[in-house]
Design an enzyme around this catalytic site. Sequence first.
Site, short mmCIF file in Angstrom:
data_model
loop_
_atom_site.label_atom_id
_atom_site.label_comp_id
_atom_site.label_asym_id
_atom_site.label_seq_id
_atom_site.Cartn_x
_atom_site.Cartn_y
_atom_site.Cartn_z
N HIS A 17 -11.86 -6.10 7.83
CA HIS A 17 -12.60 -5.70 6.63
C HIS A 17 -13.79 -4.82 6.97
O HIS A 17 -14.76 -4.78 6.23
CB HIS A 17 -13.10 -6.93 5.86
CG HIS A 17 -12.04 -7.90 5.48
ND1 HIS A 17 -11.54 -8.83 6.35
CD2 HIS A 17 -11.38 -8.08 4.31
CE1 HIS A 17 -10.61 -9.55 5.74
NE2 HIS A 17 -10.48 -9.11 4.50
N GLU A 46 0.82 -1.21 0.00
CA GLU A 46 0.00 0.00 0.00
C GLU A 46 0.85 1.26 0.00
O GLU A 46 0.53 2.25 -0.66
CB GLU A 46 -0.96 -0.01 1.19
CG GLU A 46 -2.08 -1.05 1.08
CD GLU A 46 -1.63 -2.47 1.40
OE1 GLU A 46 -0.50 -2.63 1.90
OE2 GLU A 46 -2.40 -3.41 1.17
#
Lengths: 410, 337
Positions: B129, B60
């Site tokens: 999540h 990321e």
Amino acid sequence: MRNRGTLSLHIPQPQNRPGDAPDFSSLQIPPAGALERPSIDTAARALAPYAYTLIRVLDEDGRAVGAWNPRLEPQLLKKGLRDMMLTRAFDEHMYRVQRQGKISFYVKSTGEEAVNVAAALALEASDMCFPAYRQQGFLIARGYPLLDMMCQCFNNVRDPIKGRQLPIMYSANAYNFFTVSGNLGTQFPQAVGWAMASAYKNDDRIAVSFVGDGTTAEGDFHHALNFAAVYRAPVILNVVNNQWAISSFNGVACNEEATFAARAIGYGLPGLRVDGNDFLAVYAALQWAAERARANLGATLIEHYTYRADGHSTSDDPNRYRPADEWQAWPLGDPITRLKQHLIQVGVWSEEEHQSLSDEVATLTRETQREAESIGTLATGSRPDKATMFEDVFEQIPWHLQAQMKEAGV
Amino acid sequence: MTAMNMIQALNSALDVMLAKDPDVLVFGQDVGYFGGVFRATEGLQKRHGPTRCFDAPIAESGLVAVGIGMSVYGLRPVVEIQFADYIYPAYDQIVSEAARIRYRSGGDFHVPLTIRTPYGGGIYGGQTHSQSPEALFTHVTGLKTVIPSNPRDAKGLLISAIEDNDPVLFLEPKRLYSGPFDGYHDRPVQPWSKHPQSEVPDGYYKVALGEAAVVREGSALTVLCYGTMVHVALAAAEASGIDAEIVDLRTLMPLDIGTIVRSVQKTGRCVVAHEATMTCGFGAELSALVQEHCFYHLEAPVQRVAGWDTPYPHAFEWDYFPGPARVAEGMRRVLAS
């Protein structure tokens, strides 16, 4: 029965500490001119040996030898010498200015001038540089005004970045020199992104970036190598191995069995290890990597093996963690002395000319400093207009910042 | 106009911008050939080519850094972080770099980068999540933070984000991708097709950043909310019969203070609702602003309804998620005092 020996934790230590006699006898330094210059389209895998040796051009007598000799015109060599000497004079000067309390902080690049200057001269002025904080020589070699550099350090009313950053955190878009961050290694994968954009636009410009040996331990270093390799980005990634990250020797950043250049091998990139105090070797390595990048053959990692002759910054005393005279014992010498010796050896330079150039760059820095100081310093209260403090956070100033401007009285 | 769910609307925004501006690139994990784990980039690589929409390594920080470098070159990259829960490795690049490059360079460089990422709960995603990390980014000056609540806004806001010259974090409420989830997890799922905001204009249009929308007018109190909680608040108003005015903030930074102040001055009472944990959440900023701007109009203390201050607990999804019952309870608290 399994051997159940007692484990012990290894903590790496440098060879020399204060009080020790500097000893670099364990360094393996191949003679100048010993290595072949592979063609630029050689597969990365076949280049692995270049990560474990040193590309060297200037020999002990100042002769340029071997296949890596870039065979530069005397005029370019003299420019390189002048830029290196100007960088050193600038550093000496600004260091004293900091000691006089006129600026808050300074970072010298003494001993590393060849890396920055030769890299700048080996590339096109339109190639984009993503520097670390010790690349002032690169900026000087690109002809950026010394006065602007000094005004940035003084944070005065002519500071191009409006008093926003510590001294030396230059930004020079017009010179294709990205804003210096101060956070370590962030610029490395950014340079890869810039290079990918250049390739996407079918441009011919490439990117170059620098980190120190210590910063190679950061994740962004590895992200840069991986993205550069995966997308075959036209970028030259440089590790300036100056042996020290503030007080930590480079064995803390990288197990001593490996080299920083060898980090490239696992990513499928060429890794070149270069005598960083040899102007011609640095130039030749950058030139090779630039040719390779421009031919769409992707990125190169270059380790510049050099020595940080002074402290990390004005905030540390290197004599507390390493022998005071280690720099004098450095087996790869002084990059300025070595290029001077070469120019004299080939008959285009003399001691007199050298002295005169030395005087010229000293005068230039002194006079520029006088001019910058006459504009003002942070200490004397000269600084950009206070209202500018609220600009450039966003493109437009949002309501909450406007309210705060009002509260701040601007 | 075409009826779209939120994923189709986001896909349409990216499609429109890829066609309109050759400097727009879209990349991230699984976004290229496959079209993204939520299908937001489906078909884009095929339509616009592999150099316009492509897969990236799972890194990321590297993704965002590469986006920054491309922005500096002059492109308008759109980076996808697969889940907001995975954005933290990129925090340094977002906070210390993207958000500060304009300022630290004295305006010499800027970063027109868009970072898209699905956030929020209600999908049984557990703590990796389901997070709502918006406050970690609204606290970062120099960064814009946008959260749509319906397909029409999602497309127009994303196009605005891509054309903005500042870095924009575009948080997508993933529970809303397929329908206007109102928090009633035990009722049949409603599709977007029955919702008026699923009628999405074809082609290019913008919804301006920094403008909130009053999605329900009311007189009893104001609910300040965004993303999934807009639909939860609407359901809470309907179930409780309370005449709540519901403000969908749409952009958290820069915030539309005018709409907030007008509404709270009118109703005199305010509930702030978000999925994110309560302490130091964006609701704390909203409460402080309402107190500063509307103190003499307030009839009661501002009430916050938020996720509990625990990590998102998988087996306790609906004990954790601040559903309509909790929002209605917040409304009753603010009416009772």
